[in-house]
Write an enzyme that holds these catalytic residues in place. Structure first.
Site, PDB file in Angstrom:
ATOM      1  N   ASP A 345     -43.690 -46.772  13.576  1.00  0.00           N
ATOM      2  CA  ASP A 345     -43.477 -45.406  14.071  1.00  0.00           C
ATOM      3  C   ASP A 345     -42.712 -44.599  13.031  1.00  0.00           C
ATOM      4  OD1 ASP A 345     -42.824 -43.217  16.084  1.00  0.00           O
ATOM      5  OD2 ASP A 345     -43.699 -44.683  17.424  1.00  0.00           O
ATOM      6  N   HIS A 398     -39.091 -40.114  17.333  1.00  0.00           N
ATOM      7  CA  HIS A 398     -40.081 -40.727  18.211  1.00  0.00           C
ATOM      8  C   HIS A 398     -39.947 -42.251  18.229  1.00  0.00           C
ATOM      9  CE1 HIS A 398     -44.288 -41.827  19.368  1.00  0.00           C
ATOM     10  NE2 HIS A 398     -44.245 -40.695  20.056  1.00  0.00           N
ATOM     11  N   ASN A 499     -53.511 -38.634  24.108  1.00  0.00           N
ATOM     12  CA  ASN A 499     -53.086 -37.626  25.074  1.00  0.00           C
ATOM     13  C   ASN A 499     -53.960 -36.384  25.104  1.00  0.00           C
ATOM     14  OD1 ASN A 499     -50.505 -39.121  25.537  1.00  0.00           O
ATOM     15  ND2 ASN A 499     -50.195 -38.555  23.404  1.00  0.00           N
ATOM     16  N   SER A 581     -47.626 -42.504  24.390  1.00  0.00           N
ATOM     17  CA  SER A 581     -46.588 -43.059  23.515  1.00  0.00           C
ATOM     18  C   SER A 581     -45.530 -43.790  24.307  1.00  0.00           C
ATOM     19  CB  SER A 581     -45.895 -41.944  22.731  1.00  0.00           C
ATOM     20  OG  SER A 581     -46.539 -41.645  21.542  1.00  0.00           O
TER      21      SER A 581
END
Length: 871
Positions: A345, A398, A499, A581
């Site tokens: 990430d 994130h 998404n 996520s």
């Protein structure tokens, strides 16, 4: 980044993440709310660099949002909500954004001269509900919180000096809620909901707390003797102890007859009884002591009783754990430190107090200095240095949010809990400013699996599970080869499905050998943004920040760890994100728990258990379906199955599982689903009952023992406008679970009101605003339209926010804020000579989030981006 509404020279404090991204024309849309309405998705012609265009859309406000009617902004319709007779009626539950000030403090505006020291709200509340006041500007204000009955008698107060004040409602009834400026001026956010009292932040000084009236515990930080303090006129209200004190330096002072009795602030002349008046005076004396420079701390002399509450202070806001039966699972295992989850990430914040306690060496594989943010290429430091591209904006962090869900530092009395808090986490940094590349991600996969890679090194122990909450671009051989090699090495690979609310294949989640995770909301329904389709394998909680189904006063997002680096020094905080996520690390964490009890777990065995129904609750069409794959991850069921595979048994008693535990029937919600399950064995026959005139319970898909789904339906016929409450009781042979229910009846259609907003269209290349630099909109409900015309061709960011304190900065702490397509995922919009419409986005008093993408139609490496949802 974003100019204020009144000056093009001041940078707005917009606390949103701008991994600036998703040039919509190049990517073909995909971030604008997941809508299938056929409207313009915000695309333009990226090659058109001449002419002017127009842009329009709506601001959408969640129904549980309300704005103080007398904020300081001179352009608002100022309606005083003080004294109590002018109280502003509000629904329940509700998030209220407001502003109060003492006369002569704050910024010149509606209330600078006269002061707006009190805001009163009239609400119908139920026993056990909580009021939480979040003070926006603690450095320049001290705000207090009061609760009065409709006769003007003080029911409770919270009069500390910290950032939060809180009150627990003692009984059903109508109340005046009062936000009071003790000093200074500040915005605030007042949340009224079903937050458990154990989840409230510490620091409040509440009248209802159980402490010894008249006692004050204080520690002084200078060498003045107690005898000298006892004759200090400023201390004349206290009796000091005899002697030289004790070894820890804490003194018990007592209020004496010389004390200045503080008339309890009240909406009427009604006072408190003698004992409560002494308690109130005690708290005020503590408040005054806390303001002295020679006092290290002052506090009540609390009464103590045996009690058991969750250790992590915000654990009770993590509804997503109960949804997958984690609390019961933790009785079996909290994970083994020998199990490693690689989080590929944005890297990780090593110094966040809730960063996983067990970290193993990771790596930074961002090879391009253009996006690395740390000034170099690949190195052995995966610290997340941030991905913000504009001054005054916050980075996404994130990877830290994802890692917190996997294994946040738990049972440390602060923050949040993780799914598998005793497993180890390997942070791999591949996403920088604007995203990352396919090649860098592939290197991160290889390193995590203990395979040769560009770093020239491998970890001492490879990862057992890889989590990738990222996606972008098309299928490619580089990624597939890396994934295949890692899987062959024994690594279980889990990724977010995406998404975009589409069935189109999304990568890396759709590669063979990867477990693709879709997202559900609190009611086990597919989240509105979640991708679906033939490659979805499993579902997990991803949240929905437009809803508050459990009525806790917070959006139903997934709560985890981040930081706010919009100012220096950066602050370590927690926030609600939504997206696949957030769903993916739930599955990764459960896989780590399975590996902890079954060391021989392999990717092939995991797949077999998944397809065999051993890991999930089937929540869609029987068997595998395109919305939820094989169903919703069930941590208890999965760990039990893994343990049995390893020849062990689950050492736990049969348990009754009920979800959700609280339900909020807002003014427009008519029905909801209750899920009743047995964990760990036979719990006998289950009955679900209620004694509520306006609520009915009907069995849905229920077996002979009463296990399954139940539909709860409300009937508001003939009911007066008010908030109603009740309890649904679920009884089994082993335990009873009570589900608290509240229901709102309104004589009008309730729509959200986030107050006057200033919509800003900012050139992303120059930071200049358009002409006009902003448009003003009354952000009420879903019909707050904005439009810009004559916009020069270019790349823009679209944001909106309120300016309640009138400081010419939108989106300050306590102010409503939004961005297109979401505050969690602001995107660059390319405007040519065409008209862009239907660019709708949500604004509310909420939290910040991540990001988007920056793909281009070139032969450059495919870009990969943190997966975060549209709201």
């Amino acid at each position: 980044m974003v100019k204020t509404r009144k000056s093009s020279q001041i940078i707005a404090k917009i606390l949103l993440t701008t991994l600036v991204a998703l040039i919509i024309a190049a990517c073909g849309g995909g971030g604008g709310g997941g809508s299938d309405d056929g409207g313009d998705d915000g695309g333009g012609d990226p090659g058109d660099s001449t002419g002017t265009g127009s842009i329009s859309g709506r601001l959408i406000v969640p129904s549980y949002v309300v704005t103080d009617s007398d904020v300081n902004d001179v352009d608002t319709n100022w309606v005083p909500n003080h004294p109590a007779g002018n109280a502003q009626s509000v629904p329940n539950p509700v998030n209220i954004g407001g502003y109060v000030n003492v006369a002569g403090t704050g910024v010149a505006g509606n209330s600078f001269n006269s002061g707006d020291q009190d805001d009163y709200y009239l609400a119908s509340l139920t026993a056990g509900q909580t009021l939480l006041l979040n003070i926006g500007d603690l450095d320049n204000a001290d705000l207090d919180l009061f609760l009065f009955d409709t006769n003007g008698n003080q029911v409770d107060s919270s009069i500390g000096v910290d950032k939060f004040e809180s009150i627990v409602v003692p009984a059903d009834g109508q109340y005046y809620i009062n936000v009071y400026a003790y000093s200074g001026a500040s915005n605030y956010l007042l949340s009224v909901g079903l937050t458990p009292a154990s989840a409230l932040p510490p620091g409040a000084l509440r009248l209802s707390d159980d402490f010894v009236p008249g006692d004050v515990l204080a520690k002084f930080n200078d060498n003045t003797t107690l005898q000298a303090r006892a004759v200090d006129p400023a201390m004349s209200q206290f009796n000091f102890p005899q002697g030289n004190g004790n070894s820890i330096g804490v003194q018990k002072l007592t209020l004496n007859n010389n004390r200045v009795s503080v008339a309890a602030k009240s909406v009427s002349a009604s006072g408190l009884n003698e004992r409560d008046q002494l308690k109130f005076d005690t708290l005020m004396a503590i408040k005054q002591l806390k303001g002295r420079s020679d006092v290290e701390f002052a506090e009540p002399n609390y009464m103590v009783q045996p009690t058991a509450v969750p250790n992590d202070e915000y654990y009770n806001l993590q509804w997503h754990y109960n949804l997958i039966n984690l609390p019961q699972t933790w009785d079996v295992t909290t994970g083994s430190s020998n199990v490693i989850v690689a989080v590929i990430d944005t890297g990780i914040l090593f110094n966040h107090p809730d960063t996983p306690a067990r970290l193993v060496y990771g790596y930074d594989f961002i090879s391009s200095t253009d996006i690395s943010g740390d000034g170099d290429g690949i190195d052995n430091n995966p610290e997340d240095v941030g991905d913000s591209v504009q001054a005054g904006t916050s980075s996404s962090f994130h990877g830290t949010h994802v890692a917190g869900t996997v294994a946040a530092n738990t049972n440390n009395s602060i923050g949040v809990a993780g799914v598998a808090w005793n497993v180890s986490v390997m942070p791999i940094r591949v996403l920088g400013v604007g995203g990352g590349s396919t090649y860098d991600v592939a290197q991160g996969i290889l390193y995590s699996a203990g395979l040769s890679n560009d770093s020239g090194t491998v970890p001492a122990q490879r990862a057992d599970i890889i989590n990738m909450s990222l996606g972008g671009g098309s299928a490619n051989e580089t990624s597939q080869n890396a994934i295949t090699a890692a899987r062959n090495a024994g690594v279980i690979i889990i990724a977010a499905a995406g998404n975009e609310n589409t069935s189109q294949l999304s990568y890396p989640a759709s590669y063979p050998g990867v477990v693709s995770v879709s997202a559900v909301d609190l009611n086990r329904q597919r989240a509105p943004y979640s991708n679906y389709g033939t490659e979805v394998d499993i579902a997990a909680p991803g949240g929905d920040t437009q809803a508050d189904l459990n009525g806790d006063g917070y959006a139903d997002g997934v709560l985890s760890t981040i930081a706010d680096d919009s100012q220096s020094p950066q602050q370590y905080v927690y926030t609600f994100y939504q997206g696949t996520s957030m769903a993916s690390p739930h599955v990764a964490g459960v896989a780590a728990l399975m590996k902890s009890v079954y060391s021989d777990l392999t990717p092939a065995i995991f797949d077999s258990m998944l397809s065999g129904g051993e890991l999930t609750t089937d929540i869609g069409t029987a068997g595998r379906d395109d919305l939820y794959g094989y169903g919703l991850i069930d941590a208890f069921k999965a760990v039990q199955a893994a343990q049995q595979r390893g020849g062990g048994t689950t050492p736990t008693d049969p348990t009754l599982s009920v979800n959700p535990r609280t339900l909020n029937f807002s003014s427009t919600l008519q029905s909801a689903t209750l899920y009743v399950e047995a964990l760990g064995g036979d719990i006998g026959t289950v009955t679900v009952s209620e004694n509520i005139a306006w609520l009915s319970v009907s069995a849905g898909q229920v077996d002979a023992s009463g296990l399954g789904t139940y539909t709860l339906t409300v009937d508001r016929t003939g009911l007066a406008p008010a908030t109603y409450s009740g309890v649904v009781q679920v009884v089994s042979g082993v335990s009873t679970v009570n589900v608290d229910v509240i229901m709102q009846v309104s004589d009008t259609t309730i729509s959200g009101d986030a107050g006057r907003h200033y919509v800003l269209l900012i050139n992303n290349d120059t930071n200049d605003g358009t002409t006009p630099p902003q448009v003003a909109v009354e952000a009420e409900g879903s019909n707050a339209y904005y439009s810009f015309s004559g916009v020069p061709a270019g790349n823009y960011i679209l944001v909106a926010g309120s300016d309640m304190d009138m400081d010419n900065l939108i989106c300050d702490a306590g102010e409503s804020c939004g961005a297109y397509p979401t505050l969690s995922q602001p995107s660059v919009i390319t405007i040519g000579s065409s008209s862009l419409s239907n660019l709708d986005f949500t604004t509310s008093f909420e939290y910040q989030s991540p990001t988007g993408s920056n793909a281009t139609e070139t032969d450059l490496p495919v870009m990969i981006y943190p997966r975060e949802s549209t709201e």
